[in-house]
Design a protein around this motif. Sequence first.
Motif, PDB file in Angstrom:
ATOM      1  N   ARG A  68       0.828  -1.209   0.000  1.00 30.63           N
ATOM      2  CA  ARG A  68       0.000   0.000   0.000  1.00 30.63           C
ATOM      3  C   ARG A  68       0.862   1.259   0.000  1.00 30.63           C
ATOM      4  O   ARG A  68       0.580   2.217  -0.722  1.00 30.63           O
ATOM      5  N   ALA A  69       1.940   1.279   0.789  1.00 28.95           N
ATOM      6  CA  ALA A  69       2.829   2.445   0.845  1.00 28.95           C
ATOM      7  C   ALA A  69       3.473   2.713  -0.509  1.00 28.95           C
ATOM      8  O   ALA A  69       3.580   3.873  -0.943  1.00 28.95           O
ATOM      9  N   VAL A  70       3.892   1.660  -1.197  1.00 30.59           N
ATOM     10  CA  VAL A  70       4.507   1.832  -2.524  1.00 30.59           C
ATOM     11  C   VAL A  70       3.491   2.400  -3.503  1.00 30.59           C
ATOM     12  O   VAL A  70       3.783   3.340  -4.250  1.00 30.59           O
ATOM     13  N   ILE A  71       2.291   1.863  -3.506  1.00 35.05           N
ATOM     14  CA  ILE A  71       1.254   2.321  -4.437  1.00 35.05           C
ATOM     15  C   ILE A  71       0.879   3.766  -4.150  1.00 35.05           C
ATOM     16  O   ILE A  71       0.741   4.574  -5.073  1.00 35.05           O
ATOM     17  N   GLU A  72       0.725   4.127  -2.895  1.00 31.85           N
ATOM     18  CA  GLU A  72       0.347   5.498  -2.546  1.00 31.85           C
ATOM     19  C   GLU A  72       1.412   6.523  -2.929  1.00 31.85           C
ATOM     20  O   GLU A  72       1.107   7.692  -3.108  1.00 31.85           O
ATOM     21  N   ALA A  73       2.652   6.087  -3.088  1.00 31.39           N
ATOM     22  CA  ALA A  73       3.748   6.996  -3.427  1.00 31.39           C
ATOM     23  C   ALA A  73       3.942   7.163  -4.932  1.00 31.39           C
ATOM     24  O   ALA A  73       4.796   7.941  -5.356  1.00 31.39           O
ATOM     25  N   HIS A  74       3.159   6.459  -5.742  1.00 29.21           N
ATOM     26  CA  HIS A  74       3.398   6.465  -7.181  1.00 29.21           C
ATOM     27  C   HIS A  74       2.075   6.608  -7.941  1.00 29.21           C
ATOM     28  O   HIS A  74       1.269   5.676  -7.955  1.00 29.21           O
ATOM     29  N   PRO A  75       1.843   7.745  -8.618  1.00 26.38           N
ATOM     30  CA  PRO A  75       0.567   7.975  -9.314  1.00 26.38           C
ATOM     31  C   PRO A  75       0.198   6.906 -10.347  1.00 26.38           C
ATOM     32  O   PRO A  75      -0.965   6.532 -10.456  1.00 26.38           O
ATOM     33  N   ASP A  76       1.174   6.396 -11.100  1.00 22.38           N
ATOM     34  CA  ASP A  76       0.856   5.362 -12.089  1.00 22.38           C
ATOM     35  C   ASP A  76       0.344   4.088 -11.425  1.00 22.38           C
ATOM     36  O   ASP A  76      -0.534   3.406 -11.951  1.00 22.38           O
ATOM     37  N   LEU A  77       0.902   3.772 -10.270  1.00 17.93           N
ATOM     38  CA  LEU A  77       0.453   2.587  -9.548  1.00 17.93           C
ATOM     39  C   LEU A  77      -0.923   2.814  -8.938  1.00 17.93           C
ATOM     40  O   LEU A  77      -1.732   1.886  -8.865  1.00 17.93           O
ATOM     41  N   GLN A  78      -1.201   4.035  -8.521  1.00 20.45           N
ATOM     42  CA  GLN A  78      -2.532   4.363  -8.008  1.00 20.45           C
ATOM     43  C   GLN A  78      -3.571   4.169  -9.110  1.00 20.45           C
ATOM     44  O   GLN A  78      -4.665   3.657  -8.858  1.00 20.45           O
ATOM     45  N   GLU A  79      -3.205   4.565 -10.317  1.00 25.84           N
ATOM     46  CA  GLU A  79      -4.111   4.391 -11.450  1.00 25.84           C
ATOM     47  C   GLU A  79      -4.371   2.907 -11.706  1.00 25.84           C
ATOM     48  O   GLU A  79      -5.505   2.488 -11.916  1.00 25.84           O
ATOM     49  N   ARG A  80      -3.323   2.106 -11.650  1.00 26.76           N
ATOM     50  CA  ARG A  80      -3.471   0.669 -11.858  1.00 26.76           C
ATOM     51  C   ARG A  80      -4.357   0.056 -10.771  1.00 26.76           C
ATOM     52  O   ARG A  80      -5.194  -0.799 -11.040  1.00 26.76           O
ATOM     53  N   GLU A  81      -4.165   0.498  -9.538  1.00 30.94           N
ATOM     54  CA  GLU A  81      -4.990   0.008  -8.432  1.00 30.94           C
ATOM     55  C   GLU A  81      -6.466   0.372  -8.663  1.00 30.94           C
ATOM     56  O   GLU A  81      -7.365  -0.444  -8.423  1.00 30.94           O
ATOM     57  N   ALA A  82      -6.715   1.577  -9.148  1.00 26.89           N
ATOM     58  CA  ALA A  82      -8.091   2.002  -9.437  1.00 26.89           C
ATOM     59  C   ALA A  82      -8.705   1.146 -10.545  1.00 26.89           C
ATOM     60  O   ALA A  82      -9.879   0.750 -10.462  1.00 26.89           O
ATOM     61  N   LEU A  83      -7.913   0.837 -11.569  1.00 24.68           N
ATOM     62  CA  LEU A  83      -8.414  -0.012 -12.655  1.00 24.68           C
ATOM     63  C   LEU A  83      -8.733  -1.415 -12.155  1.00 24.68           C
ATOM     64  O   LEU A  83      -9.723  -2.019 -12.572  1.00 24.68           O
ATOM     65  N   LYS A  84      -7.903  -1.934 -11.256  1.00 22.72           N
ATOM     66  CA  LYS A  84      -8.211  -3.242 -10.672  1.00 22.72           C
ATOM     67  C   LYS A  84      -9.507  -3.179  -9.873  1.00 22.72           C
ATOM     68  O   LYS A  84     -10.284  -4.122  -9.867  1.00 22.72           O
TER      69      LYS A  84
END
Length: 189
Positions: A106-122
């Motif tokens: 979660r910490a890694v995803i919250e620190a990276h906008p592209d990963l946040q986007e991927r999480e939203a798509l999931k």
Amino acid sequence: MARWEPNASQRLADAALELFAERGYDNTTVLDIAQRAGLGKSTFFRHFQNKREVLFGEDALTEQLVTAIAAAPTGATPLETVARGIDALGQNVFTPAHRAFSIRRRAVIEAHPDLQEREALKGISLTASVAQAIARRGIPVLTARVTAELSTLALKVTYERWSDVDNTDEYRDIARQTLSEVQAAVSAV
């Protein structure tokens, strides 16, 4: 760490999260991850397509949830079927042993906008899968979609609470409380 040790996939995932936290996601390579895990680059690619898949690769969550919804007793309300699915996640996916990994992920995803986007798509994909699973039980499509949206909202809030560093509660307890809060919010509308 010896190359022959078991659990290469988990070792790679743990190494990746350590490196993402130390160097940042963008400054970590697949080779870095493999070396940290004590494995070769080819072993990495046997388990993951790329470094992003370390965070998003397995879709056990959707499979567990949809299977539990399908197995819910006949006559269960749509939200009751989802509650069964959420219970299954607490037993099989969001276990105490998996909590430390989830906090770091979660910490890694919250620190990276592209990963946040991927999480939203999931999340969108999960919502669609839940809606389809509910509709297959003979529930009207609109009811299935609304239930799925509310359920994935409850799942997201539950995950955020459970993966909070200061949390000490079990996933199932948090999930049940969150579902109750969602039901109360819907009743108040």
